[in-house]
Design an enzyme around this catalytic site. Structure first.
Site, mmCIF file in Angstrom:
data_model
loop_
_atom_site.group_PDB
_atom_site.id
_atom_site.type_symbol
_atom_site.label_atom_id
_atom_site.label_comp_id
_atom_site.label_asym_id
_atom_site.label_seq_id
_atom_site.Cartn_x
_atom_site.Cartn_y
_atom_site.Cartn_z
ATOM 1 N N LYS A 65 0.811 -1.227 0.000
ATOM 2 C CA LYS A 65 0.000 0.000 0.000
ATOM 3 C C LYS A 65 0.841 1.273 0.000
ATOM 4 O O LYS A 65 0.427 2.284 -0.560
ATOM 5 C CB LYS A 65 -0.942 0.018 1.215
ATOM 6 C CG LYS A 65 -2.123 -0.942 1.101
ATOM 7 C CD LYS A 65 -3.066 -0.753 2.280
ATOM 8 C CE LYS A 65 -4.256 -1.678 2.183
ATOM 9 N NZ LYS A 65 -5.260 -1.438 3.227
ATOM 10 N N ASP A 99 -10.197 2.799 1.229
ATOM 11 C CA ASP A 99 -10.432 2.458 2.643
ATOM 12 C C ASP A 99 -11.122 3.627 3.339
ATOM 13 O O ASP A 99 -11.994 3.425 4.186
ATOM 14 C CB ASP A 99 -9.108 2.163 3.364
ATOM 15 C CG ASP A 99 -8.587 0.770 3.072
ATOM 16 O OD1 ASP A 99 -9.385 -0.107 2.685
ATOM 17 O OD2 ASP A 99 -7.367 0.549 3.224
HETATM 18 P P1 NAP Z 1 -1.004 -1.902 10.732
HETATM 19 O O1 NAP Z 1 -0.652 -0.816 9.784
HETATM 20 O O2 NAP Z 1 -0.024 -2.970 11.034
HETATM 21 O O3 NAP Z 1 -1.428 -1.177 12.123
HETATM 22 C C1 NAP Z 1 -1.720 -1.958 13.266
HETATM 23 C C2 NAP Z 1 -2.308 -1.058 14.350
HETATM 24 O O4 NAP Z 1 -2.686 -1.888 15.469
HETATM 25 C C3 NAP Z 1 -1.311 -0.033 14.913
HETATM 26 O O5 NAP Z 1 -2.006 1.118 15.336
HETATM 27 C C4 NAP Z 1 -0.744 -0.799 16.120
HETATM 28 O O6 NAP Z 1 -0.199 0.054 17.117
HETATM 29 C C5 NAP Z 1 -1.982 -1.468 16.648
HETATM 30 N N1 NAP Z 1 -1.710 -2.639 17.448
HETATM 31 C C6 NAP Z 1 -1.208 -3.837 17.038
HETATM 32 N N2 NAP Z 1 -1.118 -4.693 18.088
HETATM 33 C C7 NAP Z 1 -1.572 -4.022 19.187
HETATM 34 C C8 NAP Z 1 -1.720 -4.359 20.563
HETATM 35 N N3 NAP Z 1 -1.378 -5.582 21.025
HETATM 36 N N4 NAP Z 1 -2.217 -3.424 21.404
HETATM 37 C C9 NAP Z 1 -2.581 -2.207 20.942
HETATM 38 N N5 NAP Z 1 -2.462 -1.812 19.646
HETATM 39 C C10 NAP Z 1 -1.955 -2.710 18.784
HETATM 40 O O7 NAP Z 1 -2.338 -2.660 10.274
HETATM 41 P P2 NAP Z 1 -3.569 -2.077 9.418
HETATM 42 O O8 NAP Z 1 -3.350 -2.378 7.986
HETATM 43 O O9 NAP Z 1 -3.812 -0.674 9.841
HETATM 44 O O10 NAP Z 1 -4.751 -3.047 9.908
HETATM 45 C C11 NAP Z 1 -5.259 -2.985 11.234
HETATM 46 C C12 NAP Z 1 -6.453 -3.947 11.378
HETATM 47 O O11 NAP Z 1 -7.507 -3.480 10.547
HETATM 48 C C13 NAP Z 1 -6.198 -5.379 10.924
HETATM 49 O O12 NAP Z 1 -6.888 -6.242 11.800
HETATM 50 C C14 NAP Z 1 -6.800 -5.464 9.539
HETATM 51 O O13 NAP Z 1 -7.255 -6.760 9.215
HETATM 52 C C15 NAP Z 1 -7.974 -4.518 9.692
HETATM 53 N N6 NAP Z 1 -8.385 -3.887 8.436
HETATM 54 C C16 NAP Z 1 -9.708 -3.959 8.106
HETATM 55 C C17 NAP Z 1 -10.145 -3.340 6.967
HETATM 56 C C18 NAP Z 1 -11.596 -3.421 6.594
HETATM 57 O O14 NAP Z 1 -11.940 -3.063 5.455
HETATM 58 N N7 NAP Z 1 -12.476 -3.855 7.477
HETATM 59 C C19 NAP Z 1 -9.247 -2.637 6.130
HETATM 60 C C20 NAP Z 1 -7.910 -2.571 6.509
HETATM 61 C C21 NAP Z 1 -7.487 -3.203 7.677
HETATM 62 P P3 NAP Z 1 1.367 0.488 17.063
HETATM 63 O O15 NAP Z 1 1.431 1.671 16.137
HETATM 64 O O16 NAP Z 1 1.692 0.825 18.470
HETATM 65 O O17 NAP Z 1 2.138 -0.702 16.541
#
Ligand code: NAP
Length: 273
Positions: A65, A99
């Site tokens: 991305k 998104d």
């Molecule tokens: P990402 O860029 O890796 O970001 C992960 C986020 O989660 C960061 O803010 C991270 O905080 C936080 N995090 C991870 N583990 C944690 C923990 N144990 N405690 C507290 N915070 C934690 O991932 P992403 O692409 O944004 O995706 C995030 C989630 O959204 C995933 O589950 C993904 O499947 C979902 N998603 C859904 C859609 C949809 O259309 N429904 C679209 C995109 C993503 P730090 O910054 O501190 O690491």
């Protein structure tokens, strides 16, 4: 036949092919949606090759991305967010971020009026960035809370009317909030919520973007507190709807796409890995 696809590495159990192909069938569009897993160093060749082969549109997922940013033209929103999840090949390859619209349309679909609302967003990763801009552009005041506080503070400097915080302050931050969005991955790997139960009230609408499982601990807690809930399949649906409409110029058959998506998700094991 038109070809659309998803680029990621790895691409496991993607829900996009069945969702998009259900829409093609419904509207009688002669097209396929396929997944590709190029090596990260082959991304530029993949984009150039897709363009040369006449592929009509591509979605991007992890880890592409951000990597794709220098390889395509960017629309204004994708440029501000700093991430592309949809490319169209109508002219020069151009990157968009659906998104953000996916999150906005998920809230609209549930009659949540974001304009003037006080929104708390947990998470400042890729999805969190897109949602922060979506909420602010729709008129909300956005309070961003993230495990790594600096990421929230940094994102807040780019988003209008936003502030950045750590997770420790969640109780206070939620005291006067109208909308809560979880954009962390918490709740996906284990039955855990990123929000203390006592911070949830019936005055809130809670949207969790985690969609595996569909019913997260956060949504269960929110429902028990009397709050409105929106599960993660809604944002997934509407980001796909936005991409479909951009690529085909036709109104998407939202009901059919939603039924297909939910059918696929309900066929999966809800157990935690
Ligand atoms: P990402 O860029 O890796 O970001 C992960 C986020 O989660 C960061 O803010 C991270 O905080 C936080 N995090 C991870 N583990 C944690 C923990 N144990 N405690 C507290 N915070 C934690 O991932 P992403 O692409 O944004 O995706 C995030 C989630 O959204 C995933 O589950 C993904 O499947 C979902 N998603 C859904 C859609 C949809 O259309 N429904 C679209 C995109 C993503 P730090 O910054 O501190 O690491």
């Amino acid at each position: 036949m038109d070809v659309y696809g998803l680029l990621g590495n790895p691409v496991t159990h993607s829900l996009s092919p069945p969702m998009h192909e259900a829409a093609y069938r419904e509207l009688g569009i002669d097209a396929r949606y396929v997944t590709f897993e190029p090596e990260p160093e082959a991304l530029e060749a993949a984009i150039t090759g897709a363009d040369a082969l006449g592929i009509r549109g591509l979605n991007m997922t992890i880890p592409f991305k951000r990597e794709v940013l220098p390889l395509v033209e960017l629309d204004e929103l994708a440029d501000r967010i700093g991430a592309v999840n949809t490319i169209d090949f109508d002219g020069r390859p151009t990157g968009h971020n659906t998104d953000a619209a996916g999150a906005r349309r998920a809230l609209e679909h549930h009659d949540v009026d974001v304009d003037g609302a006080r929104a708390v967003l947990i998470g400042a990763g890729g999805a969190g960035r897109a949602i922060a801009f979506a909420l602010a552009d729709a008129g909300a005041t956005v309070t961003i809370a993230n495990r790594t506080e600096e990421r929230a503070v940094e994102l807040a400097t780019a988003v209008p009317r936003a502030t950045g915080h750590g997770l420790d302050d969640l109780n206070d931050l939620l005291a006067n909030a109208d909308v809560l969005v979880n954009a962390t991955s918490v709740g996906m790997e284990e039955d855990r919520s990123p929000v203390p139960t006592e911070a949830l009230t019936r005055h809130l609408t809670v949207m969790d973007i985690v969609y595996r499982p569909l019913e997260t601990r956060l949504l269960r807690d929110a429902r028990e507190a009397g709050a409105g809930t929106i599960d993660g399949a809604w944002m997934l649906l509407f980001q796909g709807v936005e991409a479909f409409e951009r690529w085909t110029g036709q109104e998407a058959p939202v009901e059919v796409m939603n039924e297909t998506l939910r059918g696929e998700l309900s066929g999966e094991s809800g157990a935690f890995k």
